[in-house]
Write a protein that holds these residues in place. Structure first.
Motif, PDB file in Angstrom:
ATOM      1  N   GLY A  59     -32.959  -0.480  18.751  1.00 21.84           N
ATOM      2  CA  GLY A  59     -31.627  -1.759  18.906  1.00 21.84           C
ATOM      3  C   GLY A  59     -30.394  -1.483  18.184  1.00 21.84           C
ATOM      4  O   GLY A  59     -30.530  -0.730  17.329  1.00 21.84           O
ATOM      5  N   THR A  60     -29.446  -2.243  18.585  1.00 22.13           N
ATOM      6  CA  THR A  60     -28.199  -1.987  18.032  1.00 22.13           C
ATOM      7  C   THR A  60     -27.713  -3.504  17.769  1.00 22.13           C
ATOM      8  O   THR A  60     -28.032  -4.470  18.446  1.00 22.13           O
ATOM      9  N   VAL A  70     -19.164  -0.754  10.178  1.00 20.00           N
ATOM     10  CA  VAL A  70     -20.387  -0.424   9.562  1.00 20.00           C
ATOM     11  C   VAL A  70     -21.440  -0.587  10.555  1.00 20.00           C
ATOM     12  O   VAL A  70     -22.625  -0.783  10.128  1.00 20.00           O
ATOM     13  N   SER A  71     -21.132  -0.752  11.835  1.00 21.44           N
ATOM     14  CA  SER A  71     -22.303  -1.033  12.649  1.00 21.44           C
ATOM     15  C   SER A  71     -23.313  -0.047  12.702  1.00 21.44           C
ATOM     16  O   SER A  71     -24.353  -0.162  12.961  1.00 21.44           O
ATOM     17  N   ASP A  72     -22.818   1.307  12.645  1.00 21.65           N
ATOM     18  CA  ASP A  72     -23.622   2.329  12.768  1.00 21.65           C
ATOM     19  C   ASP A  72     -24.686   2.274  11.486  1.00 21.65           C
ATOM     20  O   ASP A  72     -25.788   2.606  11.777  1.00 21.65           O
ATOM     21  N   LEU A  73     -24.171   2.029  10.504  1.00 18.78           N
ATOM     22  CA  LEU A  73     -25.082   2.018   9.383  1.00 18.78           C
ATOM     23  C   LEU A  73     -25.960   0.658   9.644  1.00 18.78           C
ATOM     24  O   LEU A  73     -27.096   1.061   9.132  1.00 18.78           O
ATOM     25  N   MET A  93     -31.522  -1.437  10.453  1.00 18.34           N
ATOM     26  CA  MET A  93     -32.520  -2.235  11.211  1.00 18.34           C
ATOM     27  C   MET A  93     -33.368  -1.771  11.868  1.00 18.34           C
ATOM     28  O   MET A  93     -34.595  -2.261  12.294  1.00 18.34           O
ATOM     29  N   ASN A  94     -33.235  -0.681  12.472  1.00 20.30           N
ATOM     30  CA  ASN A  94     -34.486   0.461  13.175  1.00 20.30           C
ATOM     31  C   ASN A  94     -35.348   0.888  12.447  1.00 20.30           C
ATOM     32  O   ASN A  94     -36.490   1.160  12.739  1.00 20.30           O
ATOM     33  N   TYR A 121     -29.529  -8.904   7.493  1.00 16.32           N
ATOM     34  CA  TYR A 121     -28.541 -10.270   7.762  1.00 16.32           C
ATOM     35  C   TYR A 121     -27.627 -10.365   6.826  1.00 16.32           C
ATOM     36  O   TYR A 121     -27.396  -9.675   5.757  1.00 16.32           O
ATOM     37  N   ARG A 122     -27.043 -11.398   7.106  1.00 19.56           N
ATOM     38  CA  ARG A 122     -26.017 -11.885   5.980  1.00 19.56           C
ATOM     39  C   ARG A 122     -25.698 -13.481   5.950  1.00 19.56           C
ATOM     40  O   ARG A 122     -26.245 -14.209   6.881  1.00 19.56           O
ATOM     41  N   LEU A 123     -25.341 -13.898   5.028  1.00 16.42           N
ATOM     42  CA  LEU A 123     -25.368 -15.375   4.651  1.00 16.42           C
ATOM     43  C   LEU A 123     -24.230 -16.105   5.118  1.00 16.42           C
ATOM     44  O   LEU A 123     -23.154 -15.434   4.991  1.00 16.42           O
ATOM     45  N   ALA A 124     -24.227 -17.147   5.739  1.00 16.61           N
ATOM     46  CA  ALA A 124     -23.098 -18.126   6.087  1.00 16.61           C
ATOM     47  C   ALA A 124     -23.093 -19.436   5.838  1.00 16.61           C
ATOM     48  O   ALA A 124     -24.108 -19.923   5.661  1.00 16.61           O
TER      49      ALA A 124
END
Length: 506
Positions: free
Chosen positions: A301-302, A359-362, A367-368, A376-379
């Motif tokens: 997934g991406t 940083v989406s590639d990382l 995640m895979n 995840y990140r906090l909001a």
């Protein structure tokens, strides 16, 4: 080791009808049956839970059912609509694993090999699946075993509502089940009962030759399928809207380098189709069809829609070590099970502005490896109650420009649950002089507060007048803590007046 999930929907026909009716559906406590014809007779084809509790069963004449339940609700059965709804549900369940297929007329089969860790393990995966179905008004039971036959039998005759069989223990699990769990014809089951066979274990203890001579190969085939001695391939369902490419081989392939080379070719073809549709991949499934009639699946997934050939190829090739080619792979199928519009970004260059690193590639790589839920990140959330003021969002989710309030400092570490502390303090507005937390007494040197937080009465009636008074305190060692008193210190209805430690400042 292959792992298979069998999802059993005992009341699928009536549950589907109630979901379709929506608000106009009859109440759950009203007995409902669906009827059809067998020759010249009108018989019950499906009965919901209330009708079954009243003694109604499939195959019963409608006239008898009406006598047993005078206020019975009767509607015509629609097997074609039931099958169509089951296929739609199977397509929806593709989010769990790449290989999903209807198990008509009342179930779905899922090859979950290598997919459970992406959902928190097999227990969490089944709990989440049954929870969603229950919220949708669909009664379900589920089982996980090594084979389709074992999982199918356990889901229908052992799951309450779930059962998970450890790898390699399918034989012991199915042995106590009745013969009907083997998916044999009613005539064969009746003949076996006449001979004194009642359980699957009774057949397992017998030599195969006499059974085959008398009943043919069907009994032996079903036993071998349940024990994993004979292959029972699952033909995955696919929506016609999905983008899919295939490659068949004249000679089976098995080397990792060869598989990687053809993965790259399939990804390139897939991206060409996606480019014509202005879409990018969010979830990609590679299914390897082996010569022994078994299938293995790899899912990646991406975090954002992607149409980069090198990037997608790398993500899939990282999973090659999980593929067991056996005697060889004869067909490779690559499917974009989730694709979304891909917006083109304009590259802006400037002498003074720096581009934001991508940083989406990382994120995709991580995640895979560890699962999407683990990254995840906090909001911030619009709430004054500290434990409600934060939530988890996907790592690459769009920024909503929200921020936490800065007029009161907040601790760098918030405990999962406030912990009770013993304190010495004057009511109603004084901070504690000392407090005992986790068996250690700490003397307070400095304190600031109180900061009063009111309950959110619009969420819970119990918080109508509830309050908390928070204090920032520092002990003799220079450690700083965030404590609160439940209640305003005067009115017992506002809280218990007990003290809690809620956070630690860095």
């Amino acid at each position: 080791m292959t792992r298979v999930v069998s999802l059993f929907l005992p009341n699928w026909s009536t549950d589907r009808l109630r979901r379709k009716a929506g608000d106009a559906a009859p109440p759950a406590e009203a007995p409902l049956v669906l009827i059809g014809r067998e020759g010249n007779r009108r018989v019950v084809l499906a009965a919901d839970a209330a009708a079954q509790a009243a003694g109604l069963r499939a195959g019963m004449p409608v006239s008898k059912a009406q006598v047993l339940v005078p206020d019975l609700l009767i509607q015509d059965a629609d097997p074609a609509a039931d099958a169509d709804g089951l296929e739609r549900l199977a397509i929806w369940l593709l989010r769990l694993a790449p290989i999903v297929a209807p198990d008509s007329p009342d179930g779905i089969i899922i090859d979950s090999t290598g997919a459970d860790h992406l959902h928190g393990g097999e227990n969490a995966m089944l709990a989440g699946l049954l929870g969603r179905l229950t919220m949708s008004g669909v009664v379900a039971r589920a089982a996980i075993a090594d084979t389709w036959g074992a999982a199918h039998a356990l889901a229908r005759y052992a799951a309450r509502p779930t059962i998970i069989v450890s790898p390699g223990h399918s034989r012991d699990a199915v042995a106590p089940l009745p013969l009907t769990a083997l998916r044999l014809t009613p005539a064969t089951v009746a003949s076996l009962h006449t001979l004194g066979f009642e359980r699957i274990g009774d057949l397992l203890a017998q030599p195969r030759a006499p059974l085959t001579l008398r009943f043919g190969p069907e009994i032996g085939r079903r036993l071998d399928q349940a024990l994993g001695l004979s292959a029972e391939p699952i033909e995955p369902i696919r929506s016609p809207e999905l983008v899919e490419v295939r490659r068949a081989f004249a000679e089976p392939i098995g080397a990792a380098e060869t598989i990687a080379r053809y993965i790259g070719k399939l990804v390139a073809r897939l991206c060409e189709i996606l480019e014509e549709r202005d879409e990018g991949v969010r979830r990609l499934d590679l299914i390897c069809h082996r010569v022994d009639n078994r299938a293995q699946a790899v899912r990646v997934g991406t975090a954002t829609p992607v149409r980069d050939v090198k990037r997608l190829t790398r993500l899939l090739c990282d999973k090659i070590e999980t593929i067991e080619p056996g005697f060889g792979i004869e067909v490779l199928t690559l499917t974009a099970t989730v694709a979304e519009p891909l917006t083109r970004k304009q590259t802006v260059t400037s002498l003074v502005e720096e581009s934001v690193p991508d940083v989406s590639d990382l994120i995709d790589t991580l995640m895979n490896r560890v699962g999407e839920r683990a990254i995840y990140r906090l909001a911030p959330v619009a709430s004054d109650v500290p434990e409600r003021s934060v939530c988890r969002i996907p790592a690459m989710a769009a920024d909503n420009n929200a921020s936490w309030p800065t007029h009161w400092p907040r601790p760098s570490r918030l405990l999962p649950q406030p912990e009770v502390v013993e304190t010495v303090a004057l009511l109603p507005d004084h901070p504690p002089v000392s407090f005992t937390w986790r068996g250690i007494r700490r003397r307070v040197r400095r304190a600031d507060g109180p900061e009063r937080v009111f309950g959110e009465w619009w969420k819970r009636d119990a918080e109508l007048i509830a309050v908390r008074d928070y204090f920032r305190v520092e002990d003799d060692a220079g450690e700083r803590y965030w404590l609160y008193r439940a209640g305003d210190g005067e009115n017992a209805a506002t809280g218990s007046h007990r003290w809690f430690l809620h956070g630690v400042f860095g």
